[in-house]
Design an enzyme around this catalytic site. Structure first.
Site, PDB file in Angstrom:
ATOM      1  N   TYR A  92       0.819  -1.209   0.000  1.00  0.00           N
ATOM      2  CA  TYR A  92       0.000   0.000   0.000  1.00  0.00           C
ATOM      3  C   TYR A  92       0.854   1.261   0.000  1.00  0.00           C
ATOM      4  O   TYR A  92       1.733   1.439   0.845  1.00  0.00           O
ATOM      5  CB  TYR A  92      -0.892  -0.013   1.234  1.00  0.00           C
ATOM      6  CG  TYR A  92      -2.060   0.931   1.213  1.00  0.00           C
ATOM      7  CD1 TYR A  92      -3.192   0.636   0.482  1.00  0.00           C
ATOM      8  CD2 TYR A  92      -2.041   2.104   1.959  1.00  0.00           C
ATOM      9  CE1 TYR A  92      -4.286   1.492   0.486  1.00  0.00           C
ATOM     10  CE2 TYR A  92      -3.119   2.961   1.983  1.00  0.00           C
ATOM     11  CZ  TYR A  92      -4.256   2.653   1.228  1.00  0.00           C
ATOM     12  OH  TYR A  92      -5.339   3.513   1.242  1.00  0.00           O
ATOM     13  N   SER A 187       1.406  -7.756   1.857  1.00  0.00           N
ATOM     14  CA  SER A 187       0.381  -6.842   2.334  1.00  0.00           C
ATOM     15  C   SER A 187      -0.628  -6.564   1.218  1.00  0.00           C
ATOM     16  O   SER A 187      -1.289  -7.491   0.738  1.00  0.00           O
ATOM     17  CB  SER A 187       1.023  -5.566   2.874  1.00  0.00           C
ATOM     18  OG  SER A 187       0.064  -4.776   3.548  1.00  0.00           O
ATOM     19  N   GLN A 188      -0.767  -5.301   0.770  1.00  0.00           N
ATOM     20  CA  GLN A 188      -1.660  -5.046  -0.356  1.00  0.00           C
ATOM     21  C   GLN A 188      -1.293  -5.929  -1.544  1.00  0.00           C
ATOM     22  O   GLN A 188      -2.164  -6.473  -2.228  1.00  0.00           O
ATOM     23  CB  GLN A 188      -1.601  -3.580  -0.775  1.00  0.00           C
ATOM     24  CG  GLN A 188      -2.416  -3.283  -2.029  1.00  0.00           C
ATOM     25  CD  GLN A 188      -2.254  -1.851  -2.504  1.00  0.00           C
ATOM     26  OE1 GLN A 188      -3.153  -1.040  -2.348  1.00  0.00           O
ATOM     27  NE2 GLN A 188      -1.108  -1.530  -3.101  1.00  0.00           N
ATOM     28  N   ASP A 272       0.179  -9.044  14.177  1.00  0.00           N
ATOM     29  CA  ASP A 272      -0.043  -8.077  13.095  1.00  0.00           C
ATOM     30  C   ASP A 272      -1.308  -7.266  13.364  1.00  0.00           C
ATOM     31  O   ASP A 272      -2.417  -7.784  13.280  1.00  0.00           O
ATOM     32  CB  ASP A 272      -0.151  -8.832  11.764  1.00  0.00           C
ATOM     33  CG  ASP A 272      -0.184  -7.913  10.555  1.00  0.00           C
ATOM     34  OD1 ASP A 272      -0.402  -6.702  10.720  1.00  0.00           O
ATOM     35  OD2 ASP A 272       0.004  -8.432   9.438  1.00  0.00           O
ATOM     36  N   HIS A 301       3.291  -6.655  11.306  1.00  0.00           N
ATOM     37  CA  HIS A 301       2.999  -6.657   9.880  1.00  0.00           C
ATOM     38  C   HIS A 301       4.241  -6.891   9.019  1.00  0.00           C
ATOM     39  O   HIS A 301       4.111  -7.199   7.841  1.00  0.00           O
ATOM     40  CB  HIS A 301       2.305  -5.354   9.473  1.00  0.00           C
ATOM     41  CG  HIS A 301       1.677  -5.409   8.115  1.00  0.00           C
ATOM     42  ND1 HIS A 301       0.815  -6.421   7.733  1.00  0.00           N
ATOM     43  CD2 HIS A 301       1.801  -4.594   7.035  1.00  0.00           C
ATOM     44  CE1 HIS A 301       0.427  -6.215   6.490  1.00  0.00           C
ATOM     45  NE2 HIS A 301       1.002  -5.133   6.039  1.00  0.00           N
TER      46      HIS A 301
END
Length: 322
Positions: A92, A187-188, A272, A301
């Site tokens: 992100y 992640s994203q 996370d 994370h």
């Protein structure tokens, strides 16, 4: 943050309760059919870099609505025959960066196509792809509520379509073995990889600490960004929760996972607070293909970082022996 989500023994079997919308598959079939009306027009322009072991190409291809999407293709210079390819998506706020920023996969002998993320690429690494979006309405700064008024205008409809077209662009290069394509990301990027795996035929999927999964739980469980963009929007747009989560259901990684057949390697950090463990396990336990999980009990994370990079390398080597 200490362990805050479900206990590990419950995580291992946790599933999201809500089914996919009844017209989920029809919506995405129509979306991709509309995108494919435009010529893919994938171009690969050689770029001069100081690196002597790889060749780098500036990539452009037609994504959602035929709009140009940028990327980098990196190939090992000493190559013979067609190569398996890792198509990677970005976390992100980041963009594709500079030519030669991404050498890991090519150094292992694979082709590597990194897709720029439309509209992002200013938060922590530069990007080059604008988001030309019709029908935009009010939103919280960021991308999570951009176009949230409708599934047709929601931001990730465009991103996920771009991702499928990125896989098609990778296969269009003559150095790539189209029968051996993986999707990957952190992640994203992991959430986008799950969407791509659910929407097109790939052989491997490597989603690390994936975002964009089980929106309704994540938004109610953590107050960290980016999920907090959704709660900030709903704090102002009172009474719209059912509508918002109804739109987000068309973009939930849990539902894409349930349609993915590629062999998958997931990872999760049990502390996370950005992508809560239960949301990752919801996608993992819904995943239709063969799947493995790497668990990092005391990580947030960042997940496994360099340790997980070695896990990915071993997973690829096991499935694509040289």
């Amino acid at each position: 943050m200490a362990h805050f989500d479900l206990p590990p023994e419950q995580l291992q079997s946790y599933r999201a309760a809500a089914p996919a919308p009844a017209d989920f598959d029809a919506f995405w079939a129509q979306t991709l059919a509309e995108a494919r009306r435009f010529d893919l027009n994938a171009t690969f322009t050689p770029v001069r870099t100081p690196f002597v072991t790889v060749d780098v190409f500036d990539v452009t291809f037609a994504g959602w609505a035929g709009q140009p999407v940028k990327g980098w293709l990196t190939l090992p210079r000493a190559r013979t025959g067609r190569l398996p390819c890792v198509t990677e998506f970005i976390g992100y706020g980041g963009g594709r960066g500079l030519a030669g920023d991404h050498l890991g996969y090519a150094s292992m002998g694979y082709a590597h196509l990194l897709m720029d993320t439309r509209g992002q690429g200013s938060g922590w690494r530069q990007g080059d792809t604008p988001d030309d979006a019709p029908g935009a309405g009010p939103q919280v700064p960021g991308f999570m509520t951009r176009g949230i008024q409708s599934r047709d205008t929601y931001y990730y409809r465009r991103v996920f379509t771009d991702a499928v077209r990125a896989v098609e662009a990778a296969r269009a290069h003559p150095a790539v073995d189209g029968a051996r394509v993986a999707v990957a990301g952190v992640s994203q990027g992991g959430g986008v990889a799950l969407a791509a795996a659910g929407l097109c035929d790939v052989q491997l999927c490597l989603p690390d600490v994936p975002f964009l999964c089980h929106f309704d739980r994540a938004a109610r469980l953590v107050d960290s960004f980016p999920y907090a963009e959704i709660t900030a929007y709903l704090k102002t747009h009172r009474g719209r929760a059912a509508d918002v989560f109804g739109v987000l259901a068309y973009f939930d990684g849990v539902h894409f996972a349930a349609r993915a057949q590629a062999s998958a390697l997931f990872s999760v950090g049990l502390m996370d607070e950005v992508c809560p463990p239960s949301t990752v396990y919801a996608a993992f336990n819904a995943y239709a293909g063969p799947r493995e999980m790497r668990v990092y009990e005391f990580n947030r994370h960042e997940g496994g970082e360099n340790v997980q990079a070695l896990e990915r390398a071993a997973f690829l080597a096991r499935h694509w022996p040289s």
